[in-house]
Design a protein around this motif. Structure first.
Motif, PDB file in Angstrom:
ATOM      1  N   THR A 140       0.782  -1.131  -0.191  1.00 34.04           N
ATOM      2  CA  THR A 140       0.009   0.010  -0.041  1.00 34.04           C
ATOM      3  C   THR A 140       0.903   1.152  -0.258  1.00 34.04           C
ATOM      4  O   THR A 140       0.772   2.390  -0.643  1.00 34.04           O
ATOM      5  N   TRP A 172       3.867   1.471  -0.849  1.00 32.30           N
ATOM      6  CA  TRP A 172       4.452   1.675  -2.472  1.00 32.30           C
ATOM      7  C   TRP A 172       3.677   2.157  -3.386  1.00 32.30           C
ATOM      8  O   TRP A 172       3.894   2.872  -4.009  1.00 32.30           O
ATOM      9  N   ALA A 173       2.073   1.659  -3.099  1.00 33.11           N
ATOM     10  CA  ALA A 173       1.350   2.200  -4.175  1.00 33.11           C
ATOM     11  C   ALA A 173       1.118   3.604  -4.262  1.00 33.11           C
ATOM     12  O   ALA A 173       1.012   4.352  -5.018  1.00 33.11           O
ATOM     13  N   ILE A 174       0.864   4.145  -2.867  1.00 33.75           N
ATOM     14  CA  ILE A 174       0.828   5.663  -2.856  1.00 33.75           C
ATOM     15  C   ILE A 174       2.055   6.223  -3.117  1.00 33.75           C
ATOM     16  O   ILE A 174       1.705   7.484  -3.675  1.00 33.75           O
ATOM     17  N   TRP A 199       1.958   6.407  -6.773  1.00 31.35           N
ATOM     18  CA  TRP A 199       0.845   7.033  -7.553  1.00 31.35           C
ATOM     19  C   TRP A 199       1.189   8.626  -7.359  1.00 31.35           C
ATOM     20  O   TRP A 199       1.082   9.463  -8.378  1.00 31.35           O
ATOM     21  N   GLU A 200       1.706   9.119  -6.107  1.00 31.27           N
ATOM     22  CA  GLU A 200       1.972  10.632  -5.883  1.00 31.27           C
ATOM     23  C   GLU A 200       3.135  10.902  -6.971  1.00 31.27           C
ATOM     24  O   GLU A 200       3.252  12.093  -7.564  1.00 31.27           O
ATOM     25  N   ARG A 221       3.917   9.677  -9.881  1.00 28.95           N
ATOM     26  CA  ARG A 221       3.399   9.722 -11.271  1.00 28.95           C
ATOM     27  C   ARG A 221       2.514  11.062 -11.269  1.00 28.95           C
ATOM     28  O   ARG A 221       2.252  11.509 -12.412  1.00 28.95           O
ATOM     29  N   ARG A 222       1.671  11.309 -10.477  1.00 33.04           N
ATOM     30  CA  ARG A 222       0.726  12.542 -10.373  1.00 33.04           C
ATOM     31  C   ARG A 222       1.616  13.729 -10.502  1.00 33.04           C
ATOM     32  O   ARG A 222       1.069  14.818 -11.452  1.00 33.04           O
ATOM     33  N   LYS A 272       5.611  14.462 -14.184  1.00 35.07           N
ATOM     34  CA  LYS A 272       5.186  13.764 -15.592  1.00 35.07           C
ATOM     35  C   LYS A 272       6.375  14.016 -16.693  1.00 35.07           C
ATOM     36  O   LYS A 272       6.690  14.992 -16.951  1.00 35.07           O
TER      37      LYS A 272
END
Lengths: 317, 460
Positions: free
Chosen positions: B4, B6-8, B11-12, B14-15, B18
């Motif tokens: 979890t 790692w996923a966050i 995600w942040e 990549r948000r 860019k």
């Protein structure tokens, strides 16, 4: 009988001077759809937030028993949640958002992607998966939000106002989806104020007002609780008064231009009532009427008005 | 790291990081920077009679040893003399058909005859002739390649300005027909180790002829030390500047990210799935990496622009910053720790902001820039007491530690204490920020007062 999925006992929550929830207790059985019903301000969302651990109750207990015999704290993968206060990342493609929420609920990347595509296909959004959420209509955003809450196939889903903002066609679609999920083994707790929709869906209902329980049970149980069993209307020739109708087991009799009607008392067989009426009148027609959930709620409230400034949702579709 | 978390973090990251947008921004930076460089070059050469992408010069006598090097310098074109006399070539300079005449012997100063007092290309010519002479000299003495590379000295240049009247106010420093020695840039000088024995240190002044190799001594000359000091100061300033940029970027990422999630009502659904502490931890990791990534892209863009400037001047060389692997490594560690520390603060404050457009609390976030600014003001005095203190204070340490390591002489214990205090502060701030974040992120419609926030912290 299996252990309840969820048990709450006398939970309370106070916000400054407002007692938002006051001694609510209920259980949710495995595989059922349980509805918290009431007008805006009744305390439904506060209950839901306490169930999801977002806020803590001031008093009372909440315990889960998901997948085991003993109560235990649920894992993220076992719970699904559609908040009333909803929103998603607006500037990110739909599929990526869904995969992210799947990952937060313990899914692998591949499983989340597969499930997201399956659900988007099912809800007619397969061609929009690469679009940003901002570009979708409100109804489609609602669908994406719904998918994000049940993507990981939780054992128990809590849906706060799932019909809010939906048009009648999409309301019907969601009714079917929720029935399918229940038939697939998912236990669902939803809160809503659209009583006509809940009436068509819920196995059991908890009616709330001003943070307190008004009634609880299946629909027949609610009717009995407010002494609102079957009401019969007889089409008979005119020219009689209320006193002329002498039928045991039929009460609350009203006379109208084309006949009369009355409430069948609890435990009275209809054929007994029909036999007595047939002995006194020529019957040209019989209609059976049952109180709607809305009527039951109003009757149950009696002289207690609903929360300030709110309206009880009438027929939604 | 849990799945979890790692996923966050991913995600942040990549948000906010860019790559496509970063590359576009980078290209724009280079284009704009290149445009500015071109404009400045143009403006700097307005006095020249023949500004163009390059200049035409003639060597008298010809210097064929430089042909290969000059062929790589596109902005300088060597014109064959064709047997013309010096007088004929001078006439061409006066007429504007030639930008200059270069007269260079086997040793001694280089003489440039031109119409402008400070031709921009004189340094390129001086550098190339210096290198050529050194090669010749070093090869004849049998020095190694490493020694030869380290042994660099500037060739003095004399400029003779012709075809131009002296200015009345005396600003024309080199009158027509008069030769003058021009300062040349300081060049680090190091002496081959075998030549360093028993030789006194000497000073190689800019523009002076260098003494013979036998006369140079010590590990480094004073000029070399001075040059290294300047390079280190530049490196330290660069680090503090990059830190400032990174903190600013981190501030904007965290602010936009957290207030955006509140505005878009994402928070409740996330908090129902993960604990607020896990969420803020993932954010800190992802947004710190995004900030570092953006800062590296920015630094790369600046380097390209710098090299572009150099290219226009005919000098294609990396900047001398006195940065080795240790310096860069320490900078990255300090920057990462500093960004995590400040991101804790940013996330906690941003979580309590209801409306970023109107909240007065947004200004509090900029407090984080102040310590870095303070370090900036004293970065040129790396061993001052102020800098020593700032290196130990966690709020200023992320900028002060690498800057002082590069430009000053910190003790090993100072570095250790600085890092330990910084990490301890991060651990404390992470917990406190997690508590404020957990409660603030779910509040809508009002902002918690400072008293409330303090109560949350105490209860934590």
């Amino acid at each position: 009988m299996a252990n309840p999925v969820l048990t709450t006992a006398s939970i309370e929550k106070q916000y400054e001077s407002v007692q938002a929830v006051d001694g609510i207790s209920f259980t949710v059985q495995p595989g059922e759809i349980f509805a918290l019903l009431g007008p805006n301000g009744a305390g439904k969302t506060t209950v839901v937030r306490m169930l999801m651990g977002i806020i803590r109750p001031d008093a009372g207990t909440i315990s889960y028993c998901l997948g085991g015999q003993e109560p235990a704290a649920p894992r993220p993968s076992e719970l699904g949640y559609l908040p009333e206060d909803r929103g998603l990342y607006r500037d990110i493609p739909v599929e990526r958002t869904l995969i992210y929420f799947g990952r937060l609920r313990g899914m692998s990347q591949a499983a989340a992607r597969s499930a997201a595509r399956e659900w988007l296909e099912r809800l007619g959004l397969a061609d929009r998966m690469a679009d940003k959420l901002d570009t979708l209509s409100k109804g489609n955003q609602q669908k994406v939000q719904f998918i994000s809450s049940i993507l990981h196939r939780p054992a128990f889903a809590v849906l706060d106002e799932p019909f809010s903002g939906l048009d009648p066609l999409n309301q019907d679609l969601f009714l079917d989806l929720l029935r399918d999920l229940r038939n697939g083994g998912m236990t669902i707790l939803l809160s809503a104020h659209q009583m006509a929709l809940v009436e068509r869906l819920a196995d059991r209902v908890l009616l709330m007002n001003r943070g307190r329980e008004v009634l609880q049970g299946t629909l027949p149980e609610l009717r009995r609780a407010v002494q609102a069993g079957t009401r019969l209307r007889f089409q008979v020739p005119p020219g009689f008064a209320v006193e002329d109708v002498r039928v045991t087991g039929l009460s609350d009799i009203e006379v109208s231009a084309d006949g009369f009607g009355g409430q069948v008392d609890d435990g009275v067989a209809l054929n007994d009532v029909l036999r007595q009426v047939a002995a006194q009148f020529d019957i040209y027609g019989v209609h059976s009427e049952q109180l709607t959930l809305h009527d039951i709620y109003i009757r149950a409230l009696g002289d207690k008005p609903p929360a300030n400034g709110t309206e009880i949702g009438g027929p939604a579709a | 790291m849990s799945q979890t978390l790692w996923a966050i973090a991913v995600w942040e990251l990549r948000r906010f990081f860019k790559l496509r947008d970063q590359v576009i921004g980078f290209v724009l930076l280079v284009v704009v920077g290149g445009g500015v460089a071109g404009l400045m070059t143009f403006l700097g050469n307005r006095g020249s009679s023949t500004f163009s992408a390059g200049v035409s010069i003639a060597f008298l006598p010809p210097l064929p040893q430089l042909d290969a090097q000059l062929a790589a310098v596109t902005t300088i074109k060597v014109v064959p003399t064709g047997g013309a006399s010096e007088a004929e070539l001078r006439a061409k300079v006066v007429a504007g058909e030639l930008d200059g005449i270069v007269q260079a012997g086997a040793d001694g100063p280089v003489r440039i005859v031109t119409k402008v007092p400070h031709p921009w290309w004189q340094h390129t010519i001086a550098t190339l002739i210096t290198q050529q002479r050194q090669q010749q000299q070093l090869q004849s003495k049998g020095w190694s390649e490493i020694d030869a590379m380290a042994f660099i000295q500037a060739v003095p240049i004399q400029v003779e300005v012709i075809g131009k009247k002296p200015m009345a106010d005396g600003l024309d420093l080199v009158p027509t027909g008069v030769s003058g020695a021009l300062p040349t840039p300081a060049v680090p000088v190091a002496v081959p180790s075998e030549l360093a024995q028993d030789q006194p240190a000497s000073t190689l002044a800019a523009g002076e002829a260098s003494p013979p190799a036998q006369e140079r001594g010590g590990q480094k000359t004073d000029l070399a030390k001075q040059s290294e000091k300047e390079a280190s100061a530049a490196g330290a300033s660069l680090m503090v500047g990059l830190m400032l940029y990174a903190v600013f970027i981190s501030l904007s990422f965290v602010f936009i990210g957290v207030t955006g999630e509140k505005r878009d009502r994402v928070t409740e659904q996330v908090v129902a799935a993960v604990s607020p502490q896990t969420w803020i931890d993932g954010k800190l990791i992802g947004l710190t990496l995004a900030s570092v990534g953006s800062t590296l892209v920015f630094a790369l863009g600046m380097l390209v622009i710098y090299l572009g400037f150099k290219y226009f001047k005919g000098e294609f060389a990396l900047p001398q910053l006195g940065l080795g692997p240790m310096e860069v490594g320490l900078f990255l560690v300090s920057a990462l720790l500093g960004l995590v520390m400040w991101s804790c603060f940013f996330a906690a404050v941003a979580a309590t902001i209801n409306d970023p457009n109107t909240s007065a609390r947004s200004g509090i976030l900029f407090l984080a820039l102040i310590p870095v600014f303070i370090v900036w003001t004293v970065v040129d005095r790396p061993d001052d007491t102020a800098m020593q203190v700032m290196m130990l204070v966690p709020l200023t340490a992320p900028a002060a530690l690498p800057a002082r390591y590069v430009a000053g002489q910190p003790h090993a214990w100072e570095i250790v204490v600085s890092l330990v205090l910084l990490m301890a502060t991060i651990l404390l701030l992470r917990r406190l920020a997690g508590k404020i974040f957990a409660l603030g992120i779910l509040m809508h419609g009002k902002e918690p007062s400072l008293r409330e926030m303090w109560r949350w912290v105490r209860e934590a």
